[in-house]
Design a protein around this motif. Structure first.
Motif, PDB file in Angstrom:
ATOM      1  N   LEU A 256       0.807  -1.225   0.000  1.00 37.25           N
ATOM      2  CA  LEU A 256       0.000   0.000   0.000  1.00 37.25           C
ATOM      3  C   LEU A 256       0.834   1.267   0.000  1.00 37.25           C
ATOM      4  CD1 LEU A 256      -2.815  -0.917   2.571  1.00 37.25           C
ATOM      5  CD2 LEU A 256      -3.022  -0.807   0.084  1.00 37.25           C
TER       6      LEU A 256
ATOM      7  N   TRP B   9      -2.768   5.758  -7.098  1.00 36.10           N
ATOM      8  CA  TRP B   9      -4.098   6.272  -6.772  1.00 36.10           C
ATOM      9  C   TRP B   9      -5.013   5.178  -6.230  1.00 36.10           C
ATOM     10  CZ3 TRP B   9      -8.439   4.198  -8.846  1.00 36.10           C
ATOM     11  CH2 TRP B   9      -8.299   3.405  -9.991  1.00 36.10           C
TER      12      TRP B   9
ATOM     13  N   THR C  56      -4.391   2.754  -4.266  1.00 41.99           N
ATOM     14  CA  THR C  56      -4.122   2.235  -2.927  1.00 41.99           C
ATOM     15  C   THR C  56      -5.121   2.757  -1.902  1.00 41.99           C
ATOM     16  OG1 THR C  56      -2.509   4.011  -2.540  1.00 41.99           O
ATOM     17  CG2 THR C  56      -1.669   1.911  -3.387  1.00 41.99           C
ATOM     18  N   VAL C  57      -5.643   3.985  -2.094  1.00 39.74           N
ATOM     19  CA  VAL C  57      -6.623   4.531  -1.140  1.00 39.74           C
ATOM     20  C   VAL C  57      -7.944   3.763  -1.215  1.00 39.74           C
ATOM     21  CG1 VAL C  57      -7.943   6.557  -0.451  1.00 39.74           C
ATOM     22  CG2 VAL C  57      -5.538   6.804  -1.108  1.00 39.74           C
TER      23      VAL C  57
ATOM     24  N   ALA D 182      -7.480   0.314   0.241  1.00 39.70           N
ATOM     25  CA  ALA D 182      -7.432   0.312   1.703  1.00 39.70           C
ATOM     26  C   ALA D 182      -8.832   0.359   2.298  1.00 39.70           C
ATOM     27  CB  ALA D 182      -6.607   1.500   2.200  1.00 39.70           C
TER      28      ALA D 182
ATOM     29  N   ILE E 117       3.342   3.401   4.792  1.00 33.82           N
ATOM     30  CA  ILE E 117       2.079   3.696   4.116  1.00 33.82           C
ATOM     31  C   ILE E 117       1.813   5.188   4.203  1.00 33.82           C
ATOM     32  CG2 ILE E 117      -0.430   3.419   4.268  1.00 33.82           C
ATOM     33  CD1 ILE E 117      -0.084   0.581   4.892  1.00 33.82           C
TER      34      ILE E 117
ATOM     35  N   THR F 254      -3.697   7.266   3.097  1.00 37.44           N
ATOM     36  CA  THR F 254      -4.120   5.884   2.867  1.00 37.44           C
ATOM     37  C   THR F 254      -4.398   5.184   4.187  1.00 37.44           C
ATOM     38  OG1 THR F 254      -2.731   5.838   0.892  1.00 37.44           O
ATOM     39  CG2 THR F 254      -3.497   3.725   1.732  1.00 37.44           C
TER      40      THR F 254
ATOM     41  N   PHE G 210      -8.052   3.894   5.687  1.00 39.11           N
ATOM     42  CA  PHE G 210      -8.245   2.540   6.202  1.00 39.11           C
ATOM     43  C   PHE G 210      -8.878   2.590   7.595  1.00 39.11           C
ATOM     44  CE2 PHE G 210      -6.813  -1.103   8.655  1.00 39.11           C
ATOM     45  CZ  PHE G 210      -7.110  -2.176   7.811  1.00 39.11           C
TER      46      PHE G 210
ATOM     47  N   ILE H 126     -12.710   7.896   0.816  1.00 41.22           N
ATOM     48  CA  ILE H 126     -11.682   7.812  -0.218  1.00 41.22           C
ATOM     49  C   ILE H 126     -11.210   9.212  -0.615  1.00 41.22           C
ATOM     50  CG2 ILE H 126     -11.264   7.181  -2.628  1.00 41.22           C
ATOM     51  CD1 ILE H 126     -13.160   4.788  -2.161  1.00 41.22           C
TER      52      ILE H 126
ATOM     53  N   GLY I   3      -9.007  10.533   1.990  1.00 33.79           N
ATOM     54  CA  GLY I   3      -7.701   9.890   1.924  1.00 33.79           C
ATOM     55  C   GLY I   3      -6.792  10.565   0.914  1.00 33.79           C
TER      56      GLY I   3
ATOM     57  N   ASN J 205      -3.366  12.688   1.831  1.00 24.48           N
ATOM     58  CA  ASN J 205      -2.081  12.395   1.184  1.00 24.48           C
ATOM     59  C   ASN J 205      -1.466  13.642   0.575  1.00 24.48           C
ATOM     60  OD1 ASN J 205      -1.856   9.682   1.817  1.00 24.48           O
ATOM     61  ND2 ASN J 205      -2.868   8.981  -0.058  1.00 24.48           N
TER      62      ASN J 205
END
Length: 328
Positions: A234, A239, A241-242, A245, A271, A275, A279, A315, A318, A322
């Protein structure tokens, strides 16, 4: 602020118990002792503070306040803010959701509370403050409240009342039978304080097991998980990965006390913060137990709409986290 706790943890593990400073077990146990003590201290202090707030601004007052005033959209903020300062997980928020609907509060405003309550509360803030500091805690709290407001507004615009269960529809029709009013005690603050403190200690005791389990998992990860483990799956910043998760988190269930220590270690292991927080939000804000409870008050279609909307905003948050954290 808590350097003395780290010194105590190192002294206890490395000198009193005699575990080597370079061993994985020693690193894990030092992390565990330090984080347990720090989180429990912060948790108790902030729970007392929020107990004082709740004592002078109970649920019934909020319900009456939202019903009797034209707030021009601010009702979403008040509902989200109230969700943020109350110590409820996603499952324990459902009874209050029922009470709000029963009391005649608009469904979108009620959703704003239901979304925010598990994501941001004094437990989450206490743990987040201890682990990430004041700057990240403020960003997290503000984002969680905005997430609840936006989610509530969107869901409110969809006119979803028809998808409530028949049982709730009957409650709305017979809302005149609901007990209303709240006579707050006139006792002075000093007489209320022992009761508030006792309640705060009760909350701490009720979740201390979750704190210990969560930090134990985090300590194990901190001491034993290879440095590149999370980066491999992750941590590459792609993009997808969010949303991945969030999808992986939904089948899980944990409260803030149990998951935030794990998130801290995930961040340390590589991580991206957004992200990891996505999660965390999905784990505590979208869960199978919550969906099961919501079946009492919502149709499956409304549950799907609710989960989908909240997942979308998680999402989105997230991605925002980031971007923000990479500039700080």
């Amino acid at each position: 602020m808590f350097d003395w706790l780290q010194s105590f943890a190192d002294w206890l593990i490395y000198q009193v118990i005699g575990i080597g400073t370079e061993s994985r077990l020693g690193v894990a146990l030092s992390f565990f002792v330090y984080d347990v003590l720090k989180i429990l201290i912060l948790l108790f202090l902030i729970t007392v503070l929020m107990g004082i707030v709740n004592a002078y601004f109970p649920v019934e007052r909020l319900r009456d306040f939202l019903n009797k005033r034209k707030l021009y959209g601010l009702e979403y903020f008040f509902a989200s803010f109230f969700g943020a300062i109350t110590p409820f997980c996603s499952c324990s928020s459902v009874p209050l959701f029922i009470g709000f609907v029963q009391g005649g509060i608009p469904l979108g405003v009620t959703f704003a509370f239901l979304i925010t309550s598990p994501l941001v509360n004094e437990i989450a803030l206490a743990i987040f403050l201890g682990m990430f500091g004041i700057k990240f805690t403020l960003i997290y709290a503000i984002t969680g409240i905005l997430l609840g407001m936006l989610g509530g507004m969107v869901l409110g615009k969809l006119n979803l009342e028809r998808f409530l269960s028949d049982w709730v529809q009957q409650l709305i029709q017979n809302k005149n039978k609901v007990q209303e009013g709240f006579e707050s005690e006139k006792a002075p603050f000093l007489k209320r304080l022992p009761h508030i403190t006792q309640e705060a200690w009760g909350i701490v005791k009720s979740i201390v097991l979750y704190v210990i389990i969560g930090i134990a998992i985090g300590a194990f990860m901190h001491g034993y998980v290879p440095e590149n483990f999370f980066e491999e799956y992750l941590g590459d910043g792609q993009w997808w990965t969010v949303p991945l998760a969030v999808i992986l988190a939904v089948p899980l269930y944990a409260n803030a006390a149990g998951i935030i220590p794990v998130i801290q270690v995930m961040v340390v292991k590589g991580i991206p913060v957004g992200t990891a927080i996505a999660f965390m939000m999905a784990t505590i804000g979208l869960s199978i137990p919550e969906g099961t409870l919501l079946k009492k008050v919502m149709s499956m279609k409304l549950i799907a709409i609710f989960f989908g909307t909240v997942a979308f905003f998680i999402i989105l948050s997230g991605f925002i986290f980031n971007m923000v954290f990479t500039t700080l």
